[in-house]
Design a protein around this motif. Sequence first.
Motif, mmCIF file in Angstrom:
data_model
loop_
_atom_site.group_PDB
_atom_site.id
_atom_site.type_symbol
_atom_site.label_atom_id
_atom_site.label_comp_id
_atom_site.label_asym_id
_atom_site.label_seq_id
_atom_site.Cartn_x
_atom_site.Cartn_y
_atom_site.Cartn_z
ATOM 1 N N ALA A 135 21.816 -6.567 -6.862
ATOM 2 C CA ALA A 135 22.257 -7.677 -7.716
ATOM 3 C C ALA A 135 22.787 -7.152 -9.047
ATOM 4 O O ALA A 135 23.754 -7.693 -9.599
ATOM 5 N N SER A 139 27.672 -9.307 -7.910
ATOM 6 C CA SER A 139 27.188 -10.577 -7.373
ATOM 7 C C SER A 139 27.148 -10.597 -5.841
ATOM 8 O O SER A 139 26.310 -11.277 -5.248
ATOM 9 N N PRO A 142 24.046 -7.988 -2.885
ATOM 10 C CA PRO A 142 22.874 -8.352 -2.065
ATOM 11 C C PRO A 142 23.268 -8.904 -0.695
ATOM 12 O O PRO A 142 22.666 -8.538 0.318
ATOM 13 N N GLU A 157 24.177 -13.871 -6.160
ATOM 14 C CA GLU A 157 23.282 -12.745 -5.825
ATOM 15 C C GLU A 157 21.972 -13.188 -5.163
ATOM 16 O O GLU A 157 21.244 -12.356 -4.636
#
Length: 301
Positions: A135, A139, A142, A157
């Motif tokens: 993260a 953005s 993840p 995220e």
Amino acid sequence: MTVTVRAAAKINLRLAVGPPREDGFHPLLTIYQAISLYDDVTVSEADTWSVSVEPMGDLDCSGAPLDESNIALRAGRVLGAHHGVERAAAIHIAKGIPVAGGLAGGSADAAASLVALDRLWDLNTSDEDLLRLAADLGSDVPFALVGGTARGTGRGELVVPIEDPGTWWWVVVPNALGMSTPEVYREYDRLYPDLLSHHHLRVHDMAGVLRSRDFRHLGRNLENDLQPAALSLRPDLEQTDMDLFEARAYRLLSGSGPTYLGLVETQERAHEVREQLLDKGYTGIRVATGPVAGAHVVKYV
Ligand code: C5P
């Protein structure tokens, strides 16, 4: 020892965007899907950091940085720092995801680099820590770890997988001229200055749409709030939109663009649409399916 990790491109089946937060990022409510375009990231022991990039097929990789700013290299440094490990690695990226295309290729590289170096250095980083480091890197990173289909919130995220039992077929239409994500968000703010007062992020019953496995149902529910902003900056993309419409595909701009996506019923239809667009002079068109897995080890020698 070398480790190769494969990570997929992402698309946003829905992308709802709110007004900018105090930190400048935009709150999102999105449905991510990982599709079968991949970057393979290979890491090996080395005394100093380096990164190299090689295109798979006819891809243009000239936009991918080869210095410290490369996100795969930054991911490696961040992972090392997290564990207090002072090691370096040679990172090689075999690129199958168009650069600056709105398909999160850089995020895929970062996720793959985290997983590969975790294995190379035998760090056993917890999923929770990996997701947090991801993260911080970006953005979309993840989601590149998690893959499949997932709902994303926060600035994108915060990722929660959702059930998606279908097999969806996409025609991926890249564009030679990449777009800058921050610029598209700035244009979004310019187009919608009054968002603050009335905007509610809503993505209604996408789970039901996906469970239906019906491509028409999904096609009618594809929606990207950034599309008007991207088209405002790049009116030439209207032609791609129109050409996909004529080919009877459901159309969607991928992320912040400029890549366009066409959703069709079968693999066969996807290849037909690809041929039609190639006849019209498009290049680099790919057929992809989703959902596919997040970053995973494919070679460990
Ligand atoms: O997080 P990431 O590095 O991918 O974001 C790149 C840029 O895209 C940010 O600097 C910001 O300008 C924009 N962005 C945004 N809101 C988000 C995600 C990205 O404004 N939710």
